[in-house]
Design a protein around this motif. Structure first.
Motif, PDB file in Angstrom:
ATOM      1  N   PRO A  18       0.809  -1.223   0.000  1.00 27.39           N
ATOM      2  CA  PRO A  18       0.000   0.000   0.000  1.00 27.39           C
ATOM      3  C   PRO A  18       0.844   1.275   0.000  1.00 27.39           C
ATOM      4  O   PRO A  18       0.465   2.272  -0.631  1.00 27.39           O
ATOM      5  CB  PRO A  18      -0.814  -0.123   1.300  1.00 27.39           C
ATOM      6  CG  PRO A  18      -0.843  -1.577   1.600  1.00 27.39           C
ATOM      7  CD  PRO A  18       0.487  -2.094   1.155  1.00 27.39           C
ATOM      8  N   LEU A  19       1.987   1.242   0.687  1.00 25.52           N
ATOM      9  CA  LEU A  19       2.867   2.415   0.686  1.00 25.52           C
ATOM     10  C   LEU A  19       3.482   2.637  -0.687  1.00 25.52           C
ATOM     11  O   LEU A  19       3.671   3.786  -1.122  1.00 25.52           O
ATOM     12  CB  LEU A  19       3.971   2.233   1.741  1.00 25.52           C
ATOM     13  CG  LEU A  19       3.492   2.072   3.190  1.00 25.52           C
ATOM     14  CD1 LEU A  19       4.688   1.886   4.123  1.00 25.52           C
ATOM     15  CD2 LEU A  19       2.658   3.278   3.616  1.00 25.52           C
ATOM     16  N   ILE A  20       3.815   1.542  -1.379  1.00 22.58           N
ATOM     17  CA  ILE A  20       4.344   1.651  -2.739  1.00 22.58           C
ATOM     18  C   ILE A  20       3.311   2.298  -3.653  1.00 22.58           C
ATOM     19  O   ILE A  20       3.625   3.204  -4.442  1.00 22.58           O
ATOM     20  CB  ILE A  20       4.741   0.257  -3.269  1.00 22.58           C
ATOM     21  CG1 ILE A  20       5.975  -0.263  -2.529  1.00 22.58           C
ATOM     22  CG2 ILE A  20       5.021   0.307  -4.776  1.00 22.58           C
ATOM     23  CD1 ILE A  20       6.336  -1.690  -2.882  1.00 22.58           C
ATOM     24  N   ILE A  21       2.063   1.853  -3.543  1.00 26.29           N
ATOM     25  CA  ILE A  21       1.000   2.408  -4.387  1.00 26.29           C
ATOM     26  C   ILE A  21       0.821   3.896  -4.125  1.00 26.29           C
ATOM     27  O   ILE A  21       0.783   4.714  -5.055  1.00 26.29           O
ATOM     28  CB  ILE A  21      -0.314   1.645  -4.124  1.00 26.29           C
ATOM     29  CG1 ILE A  21      -0.189   0.206  -4.627  1.00 26.29           C
ATOM     30  CG2 ILE A  21      -1.496   2.347  -4.791  1.00 26.29           C
ATOM     31  CD1 ILE A  21      -1.348  -0.678  -4.221  1.00 26.29           C
ATOM     32  N   LEU A  22       0.733   4.282  -2.852  1.00 25.82           N
ATOM     33  CA  LEU A  22       0.545   5.695  -2.509  1.00 25.82           C
ATOM     34  C   LEU A  22       1.762   6.518  -2.900  1.00 25.82           C
ATOM     35  O   LEU A  22       1.635   7.598  -3.497  1.00 25.82           O
ATOM     36  CB  LEU A  22       0.283   5.829  -1.011  1.00 25.82           C
ATOM     37  CG  LEU A  22       0.125   7.249  -0.466  1.00 25.82           C
ATOM     38  CD1 LEU A  22      -1.065   7.948  -1.108  1.00 25.82           C
ATOM     39  CD2 LEU A  22      -0.034   7.225   1.062  1.00 25.82           C
ATOM     40  N   GLY A  23       2.959   6.012  -2.582  1.00 26.13           N
ATOM     41  CA  GLY A  23       4.175   6.785  -2.814  1.00 26.13           C
ATOM     42  C   GLY A  23       4.547   6.952  -4.269  1.00 26.13           C
ATOM     43  O   GLY A  23       5.219   7.927  -4.629  1.00 26.13           O
ATOM     44  N   LEU A  24       4.116   6.027  -5.127  1.00 28.36           N
ATOM     45  CA  LEU A  24       4.448   6.137  -6.543  1.00 28.36           C
ATOM     46  C   LEU A  24       3.338   6.787  -7.355  1.00 28.36           C
ATOM     47  O   LEU A  24       3.607   7.624  -8.228  1.00 28.36           O
ATOM     48  CB  LEU A  24       4.759   4.749  -7.119  1.00 28.36           C
ATOM     49  CG  LEU A  24       5.991   4.026  -6.563  1.00 28.36           C
ATOM     50  CD1 LEU A  24       6.195   2.701  -7.284  1.00 28.36           C
ATOM     51  CD2 LEU A  24       7.234   4.892  -6.678  1.00 28.36           C
ATOM     52  N   ILE A  25       2.092   6.425  -7.091  1.00 26.96           N
ATOM     53  CA  ILE A  25       1.003   6.894  -7.955  1.00 26.96           C
ATOM     54  C   ILE A  25       0.623   8.347  -7.668  1.00 26.96           C
ATOM     55  O   ILE A  25       0.381   9.119  -8.598  1.00 26.96           O
ATOM     56  CB  ILE A  25      -0.213   5.966  -7.817  1.00 26.96           C
ATOM     57  CG1 ILE A  25       0.118   4.596  -8.407  1.00 26.96           C
ATOM     58  CG2 ILE A  25      -1.439   6.561  -8.503  1.00 26.96           C
ATOM     59  CD1 ILE A  25      -1.022   3.605  -8.382  1.00 26.96           C
ATOM     60  N   ALA A  26       0.568   8.752  -6.392  1.00 18.63           N
ATOM     61  CA  ALA A  26       0.143  10.123  -6.075  1.00 18.63           C
ATOM     62  C   ALA A  26       1.029  11.179  -6.748  1.00 18.63           C
ATOM     63  O   ALA A  26       0.512  12.065  -7.440  1.00 18.63           O
ATOM     64  CB  ALA A  26       0.098  10.328  -4.562  1.00 18.63           C
ATOM     65  N   PRO A  27       2.362  11.130  -6.579  1.00 25.64           N
ATOM     66  CA  PRO A  27       3.182  12.142  -7.269  1.00 25.64           C
ATOM     67  C   PRO A  27       3.160  11.992  -8.784  1.00 25.64           C
ATOM     68  O   PRO A  27       3.292  12.992  -9.505  1.00 25.64           O
ATOM     69  CB  PRO A  27       4.595  11.906  -6.705  1.00 25.64           C
ATOM     70  CG  PRO A  27       4.579  10.526  -6.167  1.00 25.64           C
ATOM     71  CD  PRO A  27       3.176  10.281  -5.704  1.00 25.64           C
ATOM     72  N   ALA A  28       2.965  10.762  -9.289  1.00 28.33           N
ATOM     73  CA  ALA A  28       2.890  10.571 -10.739  1.00 28.33           C
ATOM     74  C   ALA A  28       1.665  11.279 -11.309  1.00 28.33           C
ATOM     75  O   ALA A  28       1.737  11.931 -12.357  1.00 28.33           O
ATOM     76  CB  ALA A  28       2.853   9.087 -11.081  1.00 28.33           C
ATOM     77  N   ILE A  29       0.520  11.176 -10.641  1.00 26.02           N
ATOM     78  CA  ILE A  29      -0.687  11.875 -11.087  1.00 26.02           C
ATOM     79  C   ILE A  29      -0.481  13.379 -11.016  1.00 26.02           C
ATOM     80  O   ILE A  29      -0.876  14.121 -11.926  1.00 26.02           O
ATOM     81  CB  ILE A  29      -1.891  11.453 -10.231  1.00 26.02           C
ATOM     82  CG1 ILE A  29      -2.243   9.983 -10.487  1.00 26.02           C
ATOM     83  CG2 ILE A  29      -3.101  12.337 -10.526  1.00 26.02           C
ATOM     84  CD1 ILE A  29      -3.344   9.461  -9.602  1.00 26.02           C
ATOM     85  N   ALA A  30       0.163  13.846  -9.948  1.00 26.16           N
ATOM     86  CA  ALA A  30       0.419  15.285  -9.816  1.00 26.16           C
ATOM     87  C   ALA A  30       1.293  15.789 -10.950  1.00 26.16           C
ATOM     88  O   ALA A  30       1.049  16.867 -11.503  1.00 26.16           O
ATOM     89  CB  ALA A  30       1.087  15.566  -8.469  1.00 26.16           C
ATOM     90  N   GLU A  31       2.287  15.017 -11.324  1.00 24.57           N
ATOM     91  CA  GLU A  31       3.173  15.432 -12.413  1.00 24.57           C
ATOM     92  C   GLU A  31       2.463  15.398 -13.759  1.00 24.57           C
ATOM     93  O   GLU A  31       2.738  16.198 -14.640  1.00 24.57           O
ATOM     94  CB  GLU A  31       4.401  14.526 -12.434  1.00 24.57           C
ATOM     95  CG  GLU A  31       5.326  14.759 -11.245  1.00 24.57           C
ATOM     96  CD  GLU A  31       6.438  13.733 -11.150  1.00 24.57           C
ATOM     97  OE1 GLU A  31       7.414  14.000 -10.437  1.00 24.57           O
ATOM     98  OE2 GLU A  31       6.323  12.664 -11.776  1.00 24.57           O
ATOM     99  N   LEU A  32       1.531  14.460 -13.941  1.00 22.35           N
ATOM    100  CA  LEU A  32       0.786  14.405 -15.193  1.00 22.35           C
ATOM    101  C   LEU A  32      -0.111  15.623 -15.376  1.00 22.35           C
ATOM    102  O   LEU A  32      -0.444  15.981 -16.502  1.00 22.35           O
ATOM    103  CB  LEU A  32      -0.079  13.146 -15.235  1.00 22.35           C
ATOM    104  CG  LEU A  32       0.626  11.824 -15.494  1.00 22.35           C
ATOM    105  CD1 LEU A  32      -0.381  10.689 -15.472  1.00 22.35           C
ATOM    106  CD2 LEU A  32       1.349  11.863 -16.823  1.00 22.35           C
ATOM    107  N   GLY A  33      -0.509  16.252 -14.294  1.00 19.50           N
ATOM    108  CA  GLY A  33      -1.428  17.367 -14.388  1.00 19.50           C
ATOM    109  C   GLY A  33      -0.782  18.680 -14.747  1.00 19.50           C
ATOM    110  O   GLY A  33      -1.454  19.686 -14.862  1.00 19.50           O
TER     111      GLY A  33
END
Length: 411
Positions: free
Chosen positions: A58-73
């Motif tokens: 769960p930490l991997i999912i949160l730590g990788l996906i959240a900033p990735a979505i922010a960067e895509l925006g």
């Protein structure tokens, strides 16, 4: 002298794939004669490592996906969104291709009756010396929903403190994967195959997965042909020539197993294929981060094979949801070695009900042909870049016509 020594050391680095191959071979070999007390050492290690992996997912999912979505925006506005949607569509197509063909082909390839005893060998053989419970802070779905909420919020709110914090958290997660999970994976895989050998299933599993590997390799090339056929129709170019032009990127990825390391070659070949330099410079690095068609095919097909071997019920509706969720979670995967399968491990255990040993089998099978999946990913990036380039040129042409019409109207 020191530079030469460093180069020599780099030259003889023992990569992850050879380590996994050696771990599997040694597990099969030693499983025939290891004493019980020594096998229990690895049973204990696998239990502790599995608990830590469950805690980390769960930490991997949160730590990788959240900033990735922010960067895509941020960045290129609508073209970023269009490129991201195109990459996700391609990844979904790859997953559904793997799912549909697996339903048709794998029942004819796998042993009749499967291997129902393909469960956690720790339960069937020896008990560990001790067990350690490491419950995760939150579940996989909670982590995914939280990652979406935080990631989207970071594209809207003013200030960068939260995003900077998540970028630093991503570095922590990357260190956990690179310094703990990946280095210990060969030992984990060794323990799994050690137990499987003692359980008498290893010969069936190895023979079966060799066939599945060939099947997946063929599928990756079918996917590439589909991608370049669509790109050829949209751009009006010969798809075979386009694909041949991108083959140096494919060969480079086979050697590096890294989308990021292959970006310079992918960028050069995309420009040589006719993609404009500004679009190539934008689309290639972005797609190297979010486009994982080859990885999605591998994970989907191998998960289907494991389920069929274990005699698990296959619910097509659940598998469709799994593919769609997998496409979202793959956005964050390429940044770290083995990130795709490590990120997918949470979905495997929660949505598909995989046991610890079955997840270990998935990891071993995935890494065994990791470079082929990466090569498919980066080669497909060229097709997507060509499509975006065509759309950009059409948009610019419409804008120019609109400006001319406005000038004439003003006159």
């Amino acid at each position: 002298m020191s530079t030469a020594a460093a180069a020599q050391k780099k030259k003889f680095t023992f990569g992850l794939l050879p380590q996994i191959v050696v771990a599997i071979a040694l597990g099969v070999l030693f499983g025939n004669f290891f004493p019980d007390w020594l096998t229990r050492v690895f049973v204990t290690f696998n239990g502790v490592f599995g608990q830590f992996l469950g805690f980390a997912i769960p930490l991997i999912i949160l730590g990788l996906i959240a900033p990735a979505i922010a960067e895509l925006g941020r960045g290129a506005g609508r073209w970023l969104a269009i490129t991201a949607a195109l990459a996700y569509s391609s990844t979904l197509l790859a997953g559904f291709l793997g799912l549909s063909t697996s339903l048709i082909v794998l029942p004819r390839v796998l042993p009749e009756g499967g291997a129902p005893s393909l469960t956690n060998p720790d339960e069937a053989l020896l008990a560990p010396y001790f067990s350690l419970e490491i419950p995760p802070l939150f579940g996989v779905m909670s982590a995914l929903v939280l990652a979406f909420i935080v990631g989207v919020a970071m594209t809207v709110i003013q200030g960068d403190s939260l995003q900077r914090g998540f970028l630093e958290f991503r570095e922590v997660i990357n260190l956990v994967i690179q310094k703990i999970l990946i280095p210990l994976l060969p030992i984990y895989i060794f323990g799994i195959f050690l137990n499987m050998t003692q359980g008498g299933q290893v010969a069936t599993v190895i023979a079966t997965f060799l066939g599945v590997v060939v099947f997946v390799f063929i599928l990756t090339w079918i996917m590439l042909l589909l991608q370049y056929t669509v790109a050829g129709v949209i751009t009006g170019k010969n798809p075979i020539k386009m694909l041949v032009t991108m083959l140096p990127a494919y060969a480079t990825a086979l050697g590096t197993s890294s989308s990021a390391a292959t970006i310079p070659v992918t960028l050069r070949q995309a420009i040589k294929m006719g993609v404009s330099q500004p679009v190539a410079a934008f689309a290639i690095p972005l797609n190297a981060t979010i486009h994982l068609a080859g990885s999605t095919i591998k994970i989907t097909c191998f998960s289907m094979a494991v389920m069929m071997l274990a005699g698990m019920e296959i619910n097509v509706g659940v598998m469709i949801g799994f593919v769609m969720m997998l496409g979202v979670m793959m956005v964050a995967a390429p940044g770290v070695p083995g990130g795709a399968i490590m990120t997918a491990a949470g979905l495997l255990s929660t949505m598909l009900g995989f046991s610890e040993a079955q997840v270990g089998l998935m990891i071993a099978a995935y890494i065994a042909i990791d470079s082929f999946g990466t090569a498919t990913n980066v080669t497909g990036d060229g097709a997507l870049a060509a499509i975006v380039d065509k759309w950009v040129s059409r948009s610019k042409h419409r804008d120019e016509l609109g400006d001319e019409a406005a000038v004439r109207a003003a006159a």
